[in-house]
Design a protein around this motif. Structure first.
Motif, PDB file in Angstrom:
ATOM      1  N   VAL A  87      -5.360 -14.004  -0.461  1.00 16.75           N
ATOM      2  CA  VAL A  87      -5.794 -13.249   0.721  1.00 16.75           C
ATOM      3  C   VAL A  87      -7.311 -13.019   0.673  1.00 16.75           C
ATOM      4  CG1 VAL A  87      -5.497 -11.102   2.039  1.00 16.75           C
ATOM      5  CG2 VAL A  87      -3.569 -12.037   0.724  1.00 16.75           C
ATOM      6  N   GLN A  88      -8.009 -13.409   1.733  1.00 19.74           N
ATOM      7  CA  GLN A  88      -9.453 -13.173   1.780  1.00 19.74           C
ATOM      8  C   GLN A  88      -9.751 -11.679   1.941  1.00 19.74           C
ATOM      9  OE1 GLN A  88     -10.740 -15.677   5.010  1.00 19.74           O
ATOM     10  NE2 GLN A  88     -10.135 -17.559   3.943  1.00 19.74           N
ATOM     11  N   HIS A  89     -10.963 -11.286   1.535  1.00 25.03           N
ATOM     12  CA  HIS A  89     -11.302  -9.856   1.522  1.00 25.03           C
ATOM     13  C   HIS A  89     -11.154  -9.189   2.891  1.00 25.03           C
ATOM     14  CE1 HIS A  89     -12.629  -9.492  -2.630  1.00 25.03           C
ATOM     15  NE2 HIS A  89     -13.100 -10.724  -2.512  1.00 25.03           N
ATOM     16  N   GLU A  90     -11.491  -9.935   3.954  1.00 28.52           N
ATOM     17  CA  GLU A  90     -11.448  -9.325   5.294  1.00 28.52           C
ATOM     18  C   GLU A  90     -10.379  -9.976   6.156  1.00 28.52           C
ATOM     19  OE1 GLU A  90     -13.058  -6.684   6.168  1.00 28.52           O
ATOM     20  OE2 GLU A  90     -14.185  -6.552   4.298  1.00 28.52           O
ATOM     21  N   GLU A  91      -9.211 -10.170   5.594  1.00 27.48           N
ATOM     22  CA  GLU A  91      -8.156 -10.892   6.302  1.00 27.48           C
ATOM     23  C   GLU A  91      -6.861 -10.099   6.216  1.00 27.48           C
ATOM     24  OE1 GLU A  91      -6.923 -15.595   6.137  1.00 27.48           O
ATOM     25  OE2 GLU A  91      -6.956 -14.519   4.239  1.00 27.48           O
ATOM     26  N   ASN A  92      -6.197  -9.877   7.370  1.00 27.09           N
ATOM     27  CA  ASN A  92      -4.870  -9.259   7.336  1.00 27.09           C
ATOM     28  C   ASN A  92      -3.904 -10.166   6.572  1.00 27.09           C
ATOM     29  OD1 ASN A  92      -5.759  -7.146   8.967  1.00 27.09           O
ATOM     30  ND2 ASN A  92      -5.227  -8.241  10.857  1.00 27.09           N
ATOM     31  N   ILE A  93      -2.915  -9.580   5.920  1.00 24.36           N
ATOM     32  CA  ILE A  93      -2.030 -10.429   5.103  1.00 24.36           C
ATOM     33  C   ILE A  93      -1.225 -11.398   5.969  1.00 24.36           C
ATOM     34  CG2 ILE A  93      -1.903  -8.955   3.067  1.00 24.36           C
ATOM     35  CD1 ILE A  93       0.727  -7.831   4.070  1.00 24.36           C
ATOM     36  N   LEU A 113      -8.997 -11.412  -2.737  1.00 23.97           N
ATOM     37  CA  LEU A 113      -8.584 -10.180  -3.415  1.00 23.97           C
ATOM     38  C   LEU A 113      -7.872 -10.530  -4.714  1.00 23.97           C
ATOM     39  CD1 LEU A 113      -6.969  -8.118  -0.489  1.00 23.97           C
ATOM     40  CD2 LEU A 113      -9.154  -7.652  -1.594  1.00 23.97           C
ATOM     41  N   SER A 114      -8.175  -9.812  -5.771  1.00 26.45           N
ATOM     42  CA  SER A 114      -7.468 -10.015  -7.033  1.00 26.45           C
ATOM     43  C   SER A 114      -6.045  -9.484  -6.939  1.00 26.45           C
ATOM     44  CB  SER A 114      -8.168  -9.259  -8.164  1.00 26.45           C
ATOM     45  OG  SER A 114      -9.438  -9.811  -8.387  1.00 26.45           O
ATOM     46  N   GLY A 149      -0.602  -4.610   4.981  1.00 25.57           N
ATOM     47  CA  GLY A 149      -1.859  -5.194   4.521  1.00 25.57           C
ATOM     48  C   GLY A 149      -2.865  -5.491   5.599  1.00 25.57           C
ATOM     49  N   LYS A 150      -2.913  -4.635   6.634  1.00 27.71           N
ATOM     50  CA  LYS A 150      -3.981  -4.824   7.619  1.00 27.71           C
ATOM     51  C   LYS A 150      -5.298  -4.357   7.016  1.00 27.71           C
ATOM     52  CE  LYS A 150      -1.237  -4.493  11.826  1.00 27.71           C
ATOM     53  NZ  LYS A 150      -0.566  -3.408  12.557  1.00 27.71           N
ATOM     54  N   THR A 151      -6.380  -5.022   7.399  1.00 22.95           N
ATOM     55  CA  THR A 151      -7.677  -4.704   6.787  1.00 22.95           C
ATOM     56  C   THR A 151      -8.144  -3.286   7.129  1.00 22.95           C
ATOM     57  OG1 THR A 151      -8.771  -5.707   8.684  1.00 22.95           O
ATOM     58  CG2 THR A 151      -8.501  -7.082   6.732  1.00 22.95           C
ATOM     59  N   ARG A 191     -10.212  -1.936  -0.628  1.00 18.81           N
ATOM     60  CA  ARG A 191      -9.089  -2.288   0.243  1.00 18.81           C
ATOM     61  C   ARG A 191      -7.788  -2.256  -0.567  1.00 18.81           C
ATOM     62  NH1 ARG A 191      -7.794  -8.081   3.167  1.00 18.81           N
ATOM     63  NH2 ARG A 191      -5.746  -7.446   3.943  1.00 18.81           N
ATOM     64  N   ILE A 251      -3.561  -2.837  -0.411  1.00 19.99           N
ATOM     65  CA  ILE A 251      -2.374  -3.341   0.270  1.00 19.99           C
ATOM     66  C   ILE A 251      -1.213  -2.522  -0.274  1.00 19.99           C
ATOM     67  CG2 ILE A 251      -0.828  -5.349   0.273  1.00 19.99           C
ATOM     68  CD1 ILE A 251      -3.438  -7.038   0.517  1.00 19.99           C
ATOM     69  N   SER A 258      -6.146  -3.110  -9.203  1.00 16.90           N
ATOM     70  CA  SER A 258      -6.913  -2.892  -7.976  1.00 16.90           C
ATOM     71  C   SER A 258      -6.153  -3.427  -6.777  1.00 16.90           C
ATOM     72  CB  SER A 258      -8.250  -3.635  -8.044  1.00 16.90           C
ATOM     73  OG  SER A 258      -9.055  -3.088  -9.044  1.00 16.90           O
ATOM     74  N   HIS A 259      -6.439  -2.887  -5.618  1.00 15.41           N
ATOM     75  CA  HIS A 259      -6.000  -3.440  -4.324  1.00 15.41           C
ATOM     76  C   HIS A 259      -4.519  -3.247  -4.012  1.00 15.41           C
ATOM     77  CE1 HIS A 259      -9.925  -5.168  -4.037  1.00 15.41           C
ATOM     78  NE2 HIS A 259      -9.740  -5.953  -5.083  1.00 15.41           N
TER      79      HIS A 259
END
Lengths: 250, 250
Positions: free
Chosen positions: B58-64, B21-22, A90-92, A111, A113, A22-23
Motif C-alpha cells: 500500500v502506498q503512503h497516500e493510497e486508500n487500501i 507502508l511497512s 484503511g482510508k487515508t 497513518r 490502518i 507501526s501503521h
C-alpha cells in the motif's frame, strides 16, 4: 486537543514506536445486552466531546487476534469475550483533524490502518476502566449514540451490519445472556440487534430447529402470564454451530 | 530461494521501504468461471515450486481499496473487477521459512499483516502478467489446486467460505458470466462456488424472486433439448441488491 493529553501522547511516542508495529491499530465494537437494550462500550479521550471505540496497537511478536483480546481485557477486565474480526479500515483520511497541531514525528500521528473486531460481552461481569489517555469509558444505548471521533461511527455501523448478517448462520447469545433465560428474552436480544420485531411463532420454530437450546425443568414464575420456561445453551452444540455455521440457505 | 530472486529483492528493498507502508500487504483471491469450472489466479515466485496469491503493498497516500485495485489491474489488465475485502491475516508466523537465509534488514522480510480481498473477474477479458519476481501467473482449477506458499492456502480457503456466505445476501455473476447466459449456466456457477448440486426448480424460483434478471427474446438453439432462454442482469437492480443486500432471512 487538551494540553495534558498532548503531553502524555508526546511522552509515550518513543516507547510506543518500540513496543508496537507501526501503521496498524485495532478498534473493537463491544456489544452488551441489558434492560432489553443493545449497548455499546465507548471511551472518551481526555477533554474531547466525541467518543471513541476502545482500541490499541499490536506488539511485534503478537498475533492480531491476541492483541485484540489483550486490549479488551485491559479495558474491561472481562475474560468471557466473543471476538470476531469483521473489516479493516484503511482510508487515508480516517483520522483527519484528530491530531491537528501535533508534531508530525509523533508516532501516533502516523497513518494507521485499523483492524475492526466486534465483541459480545456479558454486561454484568464487566467493569469498564479508563486508560491514561481517556477520562471516561462507559456503556451507551445503541438507540441513543453520542458523537464519534475520527471514522469510528463508520466502524460501528459496519460492525452492527456484520453482526446482523452473522445472525443468519451463527448462534448469538452465549456471552450476552445470563446462563438461563426465557424464549422471550432470547427473542428480544435478536430484535434489538436486528432493529425490528419478529414473529413469536416463527422465532420459536427457527430457534428450536437450530438445536442449540436445552429446555430446563425450572420455570420463571410471577407476572400476569403463565410461567415461562427457562432455557440454556447446550455448550457443545453451540460451539459446533459457531465453528461450522448453520445450514446455509442455498 | 533462487539466487536471482534474492538479488532482485535486495535491490528493491530500499525503494519499497520509501514507496510503501511497512507491515501491511494485500493479497487477493481472484476467481473466474470458465468451462463450467471455478478458476483461481495464482502466481509463482521465480524458482519456487509453490504458488502464491497475487499481492502487493500500500502506498503512503493510497486508500487500501485503491491499492488492491491497482495491484490487480497491474497483474491482469482487467478493469471490470468486483473486489471485496473479507479478512485480515496477522499471525506472527504467516511467512515462516519463506525468507530464510535472507538478511534481517530486508524490507520484505519484516512482519507483514495482509488484508485479504476476493475478486470476481470475467475470465475471457483477462491476460495474466508475470511481474519481475515471478516466472508464472495462470489460472488453476479450484478442484485441482497446486501447493501454496506461506499462509496463502488459508487465505484462499477463507475467501471461498466468504464467497459462499455472500451468495446468501448478494447477487453474484455480473463479472463472472458473459453478458447473456442461460439459467443452467447461472445455476452451474452457483454449484461450482458452493461445491454442491442444487435443485433446478428451487434455483429458478429463488433467482426469479431476487428480481435481478432480464429474460431476453433470444434463445440458445442447437443441442438435443428445447431451446434455452437467454437472460442478462438488470444492471440497476443488480447494483441495488449489491449495495442493500437481499432480504435477510431473519
Amino acid at each position: 486537543m487538551f494540553k495534558s493529553l498532548v503531553d502524555k501522547m508526546l511522552a509515550n511516542s518513543k516507547v510506543y514506536s518500540e513496543l508496537y508495529l507501526s501503521h496498524i491499530s485495532i478498534d473493537s465494537v463491544v456489544f452488551g445486552f441489558h434492560d432489553d437494550c443493545l449497548k455499546v462500550l465507548l471511551t472518551r479521550f481526555e477533554g474531547e466531546d466525541n467518543w471513541a471505540l476502545p482500541g490499541g496497537y499490536v506488539q511485534h511478536e503478537e498475533n492480531i487476534y491476541d492483541a485484540a483480546k489483550r486490549i479488551l481485557q485491559q479495558r474491561t477486565g472481562a475474560t468471557n469475550i466473543f471476538l470476531k474480526q469483521f473489516e479493516t479500515f484503511g482510508k487515508t483520511n480516517r483520522s483527519e483533524g484528530f491530531f491537528e497541531g501535533l508534531p508530525d514525528d509523533l508516532w501516533q500521528k502516523k497513518r494507521f490502518i485499523s483492524i475492526g473486531y466486534y465483541a459480545l460481552i456479558d454486561f454484568t461481569t464487566l467493569s469498564p476502566e479508563i486508560d491514561m489517555f481517556s477520562d471516561a469509558c462507559s456503556w451507551h444505548d445503541s438507540a441513543d449514540l453520542p458523537g464519534f471521533s475520527m471514522d469510528h461511527k463508520e466502524i460501528y455501523d459496519a460492525a452492527l451490519l456484520q453482526l446482523r448478517r452473522d445472525l443468519n448462520y451463527k448462534p448469538v447469545g452465549y456471552t450476552l445472556l445470563p446462563e438461563k433465560f426465557t424464549m422471550p428474552q432470547l427473542q428480544r436480544l435478536y430484535e434489538v440487534i436486528l432493529g425490528k420485531e419478529l414473529n413469536r411463532g416463527n422465532f420459536y420454530r427457527k430457534m428450536m430447529r437450530y438445536n442449540i437450546l436445552q429446555k430446563l425443568e425450572e420455570t420463571r414464575k410471577g407476572g400476569a402470564h403463565k410461567a415461562a420456561n427457562y432455557y440454556s445453551f447446550d455448550k457443545q452444540r453451540y460451539e459446533e454451530a459457531l465453528n461450522n455455521g448453520f445450514q446455509e440457505s442455498w
